[in-house]
Design a protein around this motif. Structure first.
Motif, PDB file in Angstrom:
ATOM      1  N   THR A 216       0.835  -1.187   0.000  1.00  0.00           N
ATOM      2  CA  THR A 216       0.000   0.000   0.000  1.00  0.00           C
ATOM      3  C   THR A 216       0.878   1.248   0.000  1.00  0.00           C
ATOM      4  OG1 THR A 216      -1.634  -1.194   1.327  1.00  0.00           O
ATOM      5  CG2 THR A 216      -1.881   1.176   1.208  1.00  0.00           C
ATOM      6  N   ALA A 217       0.473   2.250  -0.765  1.00  0.00           N
ATOM      7  CA  ALA A 217       1.136   3.555  -0.757  1.00  0.00           C
ATOM      8  C   ALA A 217       0.069   4.626  -0.589  1.00  0.00           C
ATOM      9  CB  ALA A 217       1.910   3.786  -2.054  1.00  0.00           C
TER      10      ALA A 217
ATOM     11  N   TYR B 296      15.758   4.145   0.676  1.00  0.00           N
ATOM     12  CA  TYR B 296      14.747   4.036  -0.365  1.00  0.00           C
ATOM     13  C   TYR B 296      14.052   2.691  -0.264  1.00  0.00           C
ATOM     14  CZ  TYR B 296      16.709   8.160  -2.588  1.00  0.00           C
ATOM     15  OH  TYR B 296      17.135   9.439  -2.856  1.00  0.00           O
ATOM     16  N   SER B 297      12.754   2.678  -0.566  1.00  0.00           N
ATOM     17  CA  SER B 297      11.970   1.454  -0.526  1.00  0.00           C
ATOM     18  C   SER B 297      11.062   1.387  -1.744  1.00  0.00           C
ATOM     19  CB  SER B 297      11.127   1.391   0.747  1.00  0.00           C
ATOM     20  OG  SER B 297      11.960   1.369   1.883  1.00  0.00           O
ATOM     21  N   LEU B 298      10.720   0.167  -2.134  1.00  0.00           N
ATOM     22  CA  LEU B 298       9.924  -0.083  -3.325  1.00  0.00           C
ATOM     23  C   LEU B 298       8.676  -0.885  -2.970  1.00  0.00           C
ATOM     24  CD1 LEU B 298       9.664  -0.372  -6.519  1.00  0.00           C
ATOM     25  CD2 LEU B 298      10.926  -2.507  -6.215  1.00  0.00           C
ATOM     26  N   VAL B 299       7.536  -0.505  -3.547  1.00  0.00           N
ATOM     27  CA  VAL B 299       6.324  -1.313  -3.503  1.00  0.00           C
ATOM     28  C   VAL B 299       5.857  -1.528  -4.939  1.00  0.00           C
ATOM     29  CG1 VAL B 299       5.581  -0.675  -1.183  1.00  0.00           C
ATOM     30  CG2 VAL B 299       4.818   0.696  -3.112  1.00  0.00           C
ATOM     31  N   GLY B 300       5.270  -2.688  -5.177  1.00  0.00           N
ATOM     32  CA  GLY B 300       4.807  -3.036  -6.507  1.00  0.00           C
ATOM     33  C   GLY B 300       5.865  -3.807  -7.265  1.00  0.00           C
ATOM     34  N   ALA B 301       5.463  -4.350  -8.409  1.00  0.00           N
ATOM     35  CA  ALA B 301       6.362  -5.096  -9.287  1.00  0.00           C
ATOM     36  C   ALA B 301       5.855  -4.927 -10.713  1.00  0.00           C
ATOM     37  CB  ALA B 301       6.389  -6.572  -8.897  1.00  0.00           C
TER      38      ALA B 301
ATOM     39  N   TYR C  34      -2.158   0.372  -8.664  1.00  0.00           N
ATOM     40  CA  TYR C  34      -2.974   1.313  -9.417  1.00  0.00           C
ATOM     41  C   TYR C  34      -3.364   2.463  -8.497  1.00  0.00           C
ATOM     42  CZ  TYR C  34      -2.973  -2.014 -13.152  1.00  0.00           C
ATOM     43  OH  TYR C  34      -2.563  -2.843 -14.158  1.00  0.00           O
ATOM     44  N   ILE C  35      -2.999   3.673  -8.898  1.00  0.00           N
ATOM     45  CA  ILE C  35      -3.197   4.857  -8.074  1.00  0.00           C
ATOM     46  C   ILE C  35      -4.609   5.401  -8.273  1.00  0.00           C
ATOM     47  CG2 ILE C  35      -2.425   7.228  -7.668  1.00  0.00           C
ATOM     48  CD1 ILE C  35       0.370   6.306  -8.609  1.00  0.00           C
ATOM     49  N   LYS C  36      -5.276   5.648  -7.150  1.00  0.00           N
ATOM     50  CA  LYS C  36      -6.609   6.258  -7.163  1.00  0.00           C
ATOM     51  C   LYS C  36      -6.504   7.611  -6.482  1.00  0.00           C
ATOM     52  CE  LYS C  36      -8.794   1.762  -6.844  1.00  0.00           C
ATOM     53  NZ  LYS C  36      -9.631   0.869  -6.044  1.00  0.00           N
TER      54      LYS C  36
ATOM     55  N   ALA D  33      -3.398  17.083 -15.184  1.00  0.00           N
ATOM     56  CA  ALA D  33      -2.833  16.381 -16.341  1.00  0.00           C
ATOM     57  C   ALA D  33      -1.855  15.299 -15.895  1.00  0.00           C
ATOM     58  CB  ALA D  33      -2.142  17.373 -17.277  1.00  0.00           C
ATOM     59  N   GLU D  34      -1.079  15.589 -14.873  1.00  0.00           N
ATOM     60  CA  GLU D  34      -0.119  14.606 -14.359  1.00  0.00           C
ATOM     61  C   GLU D  34      -0.850  13.398 -13.788  1.00  0.00           C
ATOM     62  OE1 GLU D  34       3.561  13.021 -13.921  1.00  0.00           O
ATOM     63  OE2 GLU D  34       3.102  14.916 -14.907  1.00  0.00           O
ATOM     64  N   LEU D  35      -1.906  13.626 -13.043  1.00  0.00           N
ATOM     65  CA  LEU D  35      -2.671  12.520 -12.471  1.00  0.00           C
ATOM     66  C   LEU D  35      -3.349  11.683 -13.550  1.00  0.00           C
ATOM     67  CD1 LEU D  35      -4.263  14.223  -9.355  1.00  0.00           C
ATOM     68  CD2 LEU D  35      -2.370  12.588  -9.428  1.00  0.00           C
ATOM     69  N   ALA D  36      -3.738  12.295 -14.648  1.00  0.00           N
ATOM     70  CA  ALA D  36      -4.378  11.556 -15.740  1.00  0.00           C
ATOM     71  C   ALA D  36      -3.431  10.513 -16.334  1.00  0.00           C
ATOM     72  CB  ALA D  36      -4.848  12.522 -16.819  1.00  0.00           C
ATOM     73  N   LYS D  37      -2.131  10.741 -16.231  1.00  0.00           N
ATOM     74  CA  LYS D  37      -1.145   9.773 -16.730  1.00  0.00           C
ATOM     75  C   LYS D  37      -1.231   8.448 -15.980  1.00  0.00           C
ATOM     76  CE  LYS D  37       2.202  13.344 -17.963  1.00  0.00           C
ATOM     77  NZ  LYS D  37       3.537  13.892 -17.655  1.00  0.00           N
ATOM     78  N   HIS D  38      -1.716   8.484 -14.749  1.00  0.00           N
ATOM     79  CA  HIS D  38      -1.774   7.271 -13.926  1.00  0.00           C
ATOM     80  C   HIS D  38      -3.088   6.507 -14.069  1.00  0.00           C
ATOM     81  CE1 HIS D  38       2.007   8.025 -11.903  1.00  0.00           C
ATOM     82  NE2 HIS D  38       1.653   9.284 -11.828  1.00  0.00           N
ATOM     83  N   LEU D  39      -4.053   7.075 -14.764  1.00  0.00           N
ATOM     84  CA  LEU D  39      -5.346   6.421 -14.930  1.00  0.00           C
ATOM     85  C   LEU D  39      -5.170   5.104 -15.691  1.00  0.00           C
ATOM     86  CD1 LEU D  39      -8.418   6.630 -14.528  1.00  0.00           C
ATOM     87  CD2 LEU D  39      -8.524   7.760 -16.751  1.00  0.00           C
ATOM     88  N   ASN D  40      -5.576   4.009 -15.084  1.00  0.00           N
ATOM     89  CA  ASN D  40      -5.471   2.668 -15.668  1.00  0.00           C
ATOM     90  C   ASN D  40      -4.046   2.296 -16.058  1.00  0.00           C
ATOM     91  OD1 ASN D  40      -8.275   2.165 -15.478  1.00  0.00           O
ATOM     92  ND2 ASN D  40      -8.598   3.392 -17.317  1.00  0.00           N
ATOM     93  N   SER D  41      -3.083   2.866 -15.378  1.00  0.00           N
ATOM     94  CA  SER D  41      -1.680   2.582 -15.652  1.00  0.00           C
ATOM     95  C   SER D  41      -1.026   2.092 -14.370  1.00  0.00           C
ATOM     96  CB  SER D  41      -0.996   3.856 -16.144  1.00  0.00           C
ATOM     97  OG  SER D  41       0.367   3.622 -16.377  1.00  0.00           O
TER      98      SER D  41
END
Length: 126
Positions: free
Chosen positions: A35-36, A70-75, A81-83, A49-57
């Motif tokens: 979770t992030a 530094y830490s990483l989440v996801g693969a 998927y950012i909401k 516009a920046e947030l639209a780049k993350h839609l369904n991506s």
């Protein structure tokens, strides 16, 4: 991580960014949920516009902790998927901006620490 992938960087208001994991499941079927959560302050066409780049991506999220780690989440094969949710604030002193959350489960590891040399080698988007 894909060697040719480019990443975006964001600055968050202090105290609004976190990465979390949670282990769940029956014995022999356990996995982690990544979770992030973070906030982008303000309201503009640029932010929208920046947030639209993350839609369904799908996204991999790298965060710098308070101690510089530094830490990483996801693969790449199981991205987050950012909401986004916007709040205008009811009065002048209220926070105006976007609250963003991302989560995904099915990982066999928790939040993963990564070396700063890996982060500095990544190509940033212009």
């Amino acid at each position: 991580m894909v060697a040719t992938a480019k990443i975006a960087t964001y600055q968050f208001p202090d105290g609004t960014f976190s990465l979390q994991d949670a282990q769940d499941g029956e014995p022999g079927f356990q996995s982690y949920k990544h979770t992030a959560g973070f906030m982008l302050a303000g309201f503009s066409k640029t932010i929208t516009a920046e947030l639209a780049k993350h839609l369904n991506s799908g996204s991999l999220i790298i965060g710098e902790m308070n101690d510089g780690q530094y830490s990483l989440v996801g693969a790449t094969d199981n991205p987050l998927y950012i909401k986004a949710a916007f709040n205008s604030g009811a009065k002048g002193s209220d926070k105006r901006g976007y609250t963003l959350k991302a989560e995904q489960d099915g990982f066999m590891w928790g939040v993963l620490p990564i070396k700063s040399t890996v982060v500095t080698a990544l190509t940033l988007l212009p």
